[in-house]
Design a protein around this motif. Structure first.
Motif, PDB file in Angstrom:
ATOM      1  N   SER B  67       0.799  -1.310  -0.074  1.00 10.62           N
ATOM      2  CA  SER B  67      -0.129   0.111   0.160  1.00 10.62           C
ATOM      3  C   SER B  67       0.747   1.092  -0.094  1.00 10.62           C
ATOM      4  CB  SER B  67      -0.840   0.053   1.272  1.00 10.62           C
ATOM      5  OG  SER B  67      -1.667  -1.065   1.123  1.00 10.62           O
ATOM      6  N   ASP B 187      -5.641  -0.597  -4.770  1.00 11.39           N
ATOM      7  CA  ASP B 187      -5.199  -1.077  -3.339  1.00 11.39           C
ATOM      8  C   ASP B 187      -6.102  -2.092  -2.763  1.00 11.39           C
ATOM      9  OD1 ASP B 187      -3.762  -1.875  -1.174  1.00 11.39           O
ATOM     10  OD2 ASP B 187      -3.882   0.335  -0.473  1.00 11.39           O
ATOM     11  N   GLU B 188      -5.853  -3.273  -2.994  1.00 11.10           N
ATOM     12  CA  GLU B 188      -6.854  -4.331  -2.461  1.00 11.10           C
ATOM     13  C   GLU B 188      -8.253  -4.078  -2.575  1.00 11.10           C
ATOM     14  OE1 GLU B 188      -5.894  -6.253   1.045  1.00 11.10           O
ATOM     15  OE2 GLU B 188      -3.827  -5.415   1.078  1.00 11.10           O
TER      16      GLU B 188
END
Ligand SMILES: Nc1ncnc2c1ncn2[C@@H]1O[C@H](COP(=O)(O)OP(=O)(O)OP(=O)(O)O)[C@@H](O)[C@H]1O
Ligand SMILES: [Mg+2]
Lengths: 270, 268
Positions: B67, B187-188
Motif C-alpha cells: 500500500s 489497493d486491495e
C-alpha cells in the motif's frame, strides 16, 4: 371582571396581557431577532476560525506561511478560550461599557447585544466546526486528492458539506441556548423579553404573573424552533430511499453480477 | 527458446516488434524509491517501470509495503528518497503539478472512499467538473457512460451508504475511469468485500484489463493475478523480490522467498 382590581393570578395574567401584550411581543421579537441573526453570524465566524485552525502546513511549505499561520492560530485560540471561559453576562458588560470607556464609542445596547452574542457563539462554533472537520474520515480527503482536486475544492465540496451535516444539531442547540441566554442582556438595558418583563413588573409590583407569561413565550419559541430544526435536518439528510434510473436498466446491467458492456472499448488516453 | 523459434520463422517481424518496444515509453518509472516512517524503513530502493497496457499485480505478505508503494506512486505519501517519473518528468510531492499528475493516475481504495455527501452521479462528476473543467452536460454524459460500464448507471441517484460494498466499489471504479486516467492504481479493491461480492468487482477489472487499461493492482486474489496480470511483482519487507510474467512467477519462481510465500498462501 369590570374595572375592579384583579382577584387571582388568572385575572392578573389577563390584565397584563391586555395592557402589555404588545410589549411582550416586541420583547420576544427582539429576543428572536438577536438569537437568530447572532447565531448565523456566530456560525460564519465559527466556520472561518475552525477552517483556519484545521489548515495543515507541512515542511515543504515556505517558512513565512507557517509563521503567519502560527501567529494567527495563537490569536484564535486566545479568542476561543476567553469567550468560552467567561459568562456572557460579563462579556456584555465589558463590551458595552468598555467600548465607551476605552474607545469613546457610544454603542447602543441593541448593537452591543448583537456583537456580544455573535462573538460568543462564534467561539463555541469554532470548536464545534474544528471537531466536525477533524471527524471526517481521512479516506474522503485522500479520495479527493487522488482525483486531482485542490485543497480548496476538497474543502468546499467534500469536507465542509459533511462537517455541516454533522454539526447541524449543534447549531440548533446553540440557537436554543441563545434564545434563553439573551435574557442576560437585560444588564445592558437591551429591551429583549426579560428586560421588557422586568419593566412590566415595575409598575404593579407583581412578579409571578409577568414572568409566567415570559416563561410561556420562551418555551413556545424554543419548542417551535427545535421542531423546525429537526425538520430541516431531515430535509438536508436527503431522502431515505433513492429512485432507480430506469432509463439505464436493461438485462445487461440490471441485476448485479455479470454487468459489463464488453462491446464498448476503453476510452483511455494510452 | 520460443523467441529463437520465432526468429527463424520471421526475423523481420521480431525486429519490427523490438523497435516498437524501444519506442514505447514508460508512463511511470519508479527509481530507487524509499520510504521511512521515523526509524521504520518501509520501502527500500524500489525500481520498476509501467508501460502502456501493462497490468501489474503486486502481491506480498501483510506489512510488506504494498500500500505504501502505491500511495507513494500518486504522492499520497511523500517518498523519503528516490523519484517517481511520469513520462520522463519527475513528479513533485505537492503543488499544482502534483494535483495535475494525480488527475492522470487514478486510484481505487480498499474502503471505496466514495464521497458520502454526494450521490453516485455527483461522485463521478466532481472530478470532471472541478479538475478537468468539463461542462455539466459533458461531465454527466461521461459519468453515465462509465457507470454503465460497471453496471451502476441505474443507481445514479443513490447515496453511497444505500449501496452494497460491491456496488460502492464499482462506483468508485467508474469515478476513477471517468477521469480517463493513463494508469489506474488499485489497493486491495476486494479485501473489504463480502465473498459473494468479490466476483462482480473482479469481473469489471478483468474487462478493463482486456480493453488495455494500464493498471497497477495490489491484491491477495492470486488466481486473478495469475490470469490477468502481464507482470506480477512479489514484495517482501519493503523490497521487490521478484518481478516477472505471472506464468513464471506462479509456477517456477526464481527466488526462495517467493516460493515460500506462495506455498504458505496456497495452504490457506
Ligand atoms: N502512516 C504510517 N505511519 C507509520 N507506519 C506506517 C504508516 N503506514 C504504514 N506504515 C507501516 O508500514 C509498513 C507497510 O505497510 P503497508 O500498509 O504498506 O503494508 P501492506 O503491504 O499494504 O500490508 P497489507 O497487506 O496489510 O495491506 C507496516 O509495517 C506499517 O505498519
Ligand atoms: Mg495494504
Amino acid at each position: 371582571m369590570g374595572s375592579s382590581a384583579p382577584q387571582n393570578s388568572l385575572e392578573w395574567i389577563m390584565l397584563f396581557l391586555d395592557k402589555y401584550g404588545v410589549s411582550f411581543l416586541k420583547g420576544a421579537a427582539l429576543t428572536l431577532e438577536i438569537a437568530v441573526i447572532s447565531t448565523l453570524i456566530g456560525c460564519v465566524i465559527g466556520f472561518m476560525v475552525g477552517i483556519v485552525q484545521t489548515i495543515e502546513l507541512g515542511n515543504s511549505d515556505p517558512l513565512w506561511k507557517r509563521l503567519i499561520l502560527k501567529i494567527v492560530n495563537l490569536f484564535l485560540s486566545v479568542y476561543v478560550e476567553v469567550f468560552r471561559g467567561t459568562p456572557m453576562m460579563v462579556q456584555a458588560m465589558v463590551i458595552y461599557y468598555g467600548s465607551d470607556t476605552l474607545f469613546r464609542l457610544n454603542l447602543d445596547p441593541i448593537a452591543a447585544s448583537f456583537i456580544v452574542v455573535s462573538i460568543n457563539t462564534g467561539a463555541y462554533m469554532a470548536e464545534t466546526v474544528r471537531g466536525g472537520i477533524q471527524s471526517i474520515n481521512a479516506g474522503q480527503i485522500e479520495a479527493a486528492k487522488a482525483l486531482g482536486l485542490r485543497h480548496y475544492s476538497t474543502m468546499l465540496f467534500v469536507i465542509l458539506p459533511q462537517a455541516l451535516l454533522n454539526i447541524l444539531p449543534q447549531i440548533g442547540n446553540n440557537l436554543i441556548i441563545n434564545i434563553k441566554d439573551t435574557s442576560v442582556l437585560n444588564v445592558i438595558s437591551c429591551s429583549e423579553l426579560f428586560f421588557t418583563t422586568s419593566s412590566v413588573v415595575g409598575t404593579y409590583y407583581r412578579y409571578f404573573e409577568p414572568f409566567l407569561i415570559a416563561c410561556a413565550i420562551y418555551l413556545f419559541m424554543t419548542f417551535t424552533l427545535s421542531r423546525l430544526l429537526r425538520l430541516m435536518e431531515k430535509k438536508l439528510q436527503g431522502p431515505r430511499s433513492y429512485q432507480l434510473a430506469t432509463d439505464f436498466m436493461d438485462d445487461t446491467y440490471g441485476n448485479g453480477s455479470s454487468v459489463i458492456d464488453m462491446k464498448k472499448g476503453f476510452g483511455g488516453r494510452n | 527458446m520460443k523467441a529463437e523459434a520465432m526468429k527463424n520463422q520471421d526475423g523481420s517481424d521480431i525486429k519490427r516488434r523490438a523497435n516498437e518496444w524501444v519506442e514505447r515509453e514508460p508512463i511511470l518509472e519508479i527509481q530507487h524509491l524509499g520510504k521511512a516512517f521515523g526509524d521504520h524503513q518501509v520501502l527500500l530502493d524500489i525500481d520498476f517501470k509501467t508501460y502502456p497496457r501493462d497490468v501489474i499485480c503486486i502481491i506480498g505478505a501483510s506489512g510488506s509495503g504494498k500500500s505504501t508503494l502505491l500511495r507513494c506512486i500518486n504522492m499520497l505519501e511523500t517518498p523519503s528518497s528516490g523519484l517517481v517519473l511520469h513520462k520522463g518528468k519527475s513528479v513533485p510531492a505537492t503543488g499544482v503539478h502534483t494535483a495535475d499528475y494525480r488527475s492522470k493516475v487514478g486510484m481505487v481504495f480498499q474502503q471505496f472512499n466514495l464521497f458520502s455527501n454526494l450521490t453516485v452521479l455527483d461522485n463521478c462528476m466532481l472530478g470532471l467538473r472541478k479538475v478537468l473543467k468539463l461542462s455539466r452536460e459533458e461531465a454527466k454524459a461521461r459519468s453515465i457512460q462509465y457507470l454503465m460500464k460497471v453496471g451502476m448507471a441505474p443507481y445514479i441517484n443513490a447515496k453511497p451508504h444505500q449501496l452494497s460494498g460491491g456496488q460502492q466499489q464499482r462506483v468508485a471504479i467508474a469515478r476513477a475511469l471517468s477521469m480517463e486516467p493513463e494508469v489506474l492504481l488499485f489497493d486491495e479493491p476486494t479485501s473489504a468485500l463480502d465473498p459473494e461480492m468479490v466476483g462482480e468487482v473482479l469481473d469489471v477489472m478483468r474487462t478493463l484489463a482486456k480493453e488495455g487499461l494500464t493498471m497497477i493492482i495490489v491484491t491477495h486474489e492470486m488466481a486473478f493475478a495469475r490470469d490477468v496480470s502481464t507482470r506480477t511483482v512479489f514484495m517482501d519487507r519493503g523490497v521487490i523480490v521478484e518481478d516477472d510474467r505471472p506464468e513464471v512467477l506462479f509456477t517456477r519462481p526464481r527466488e526462495e522467498r517467493t516460493k515460500e510465500f506462495l506455498t504458505r498462501f496456497m495452504a490457506h
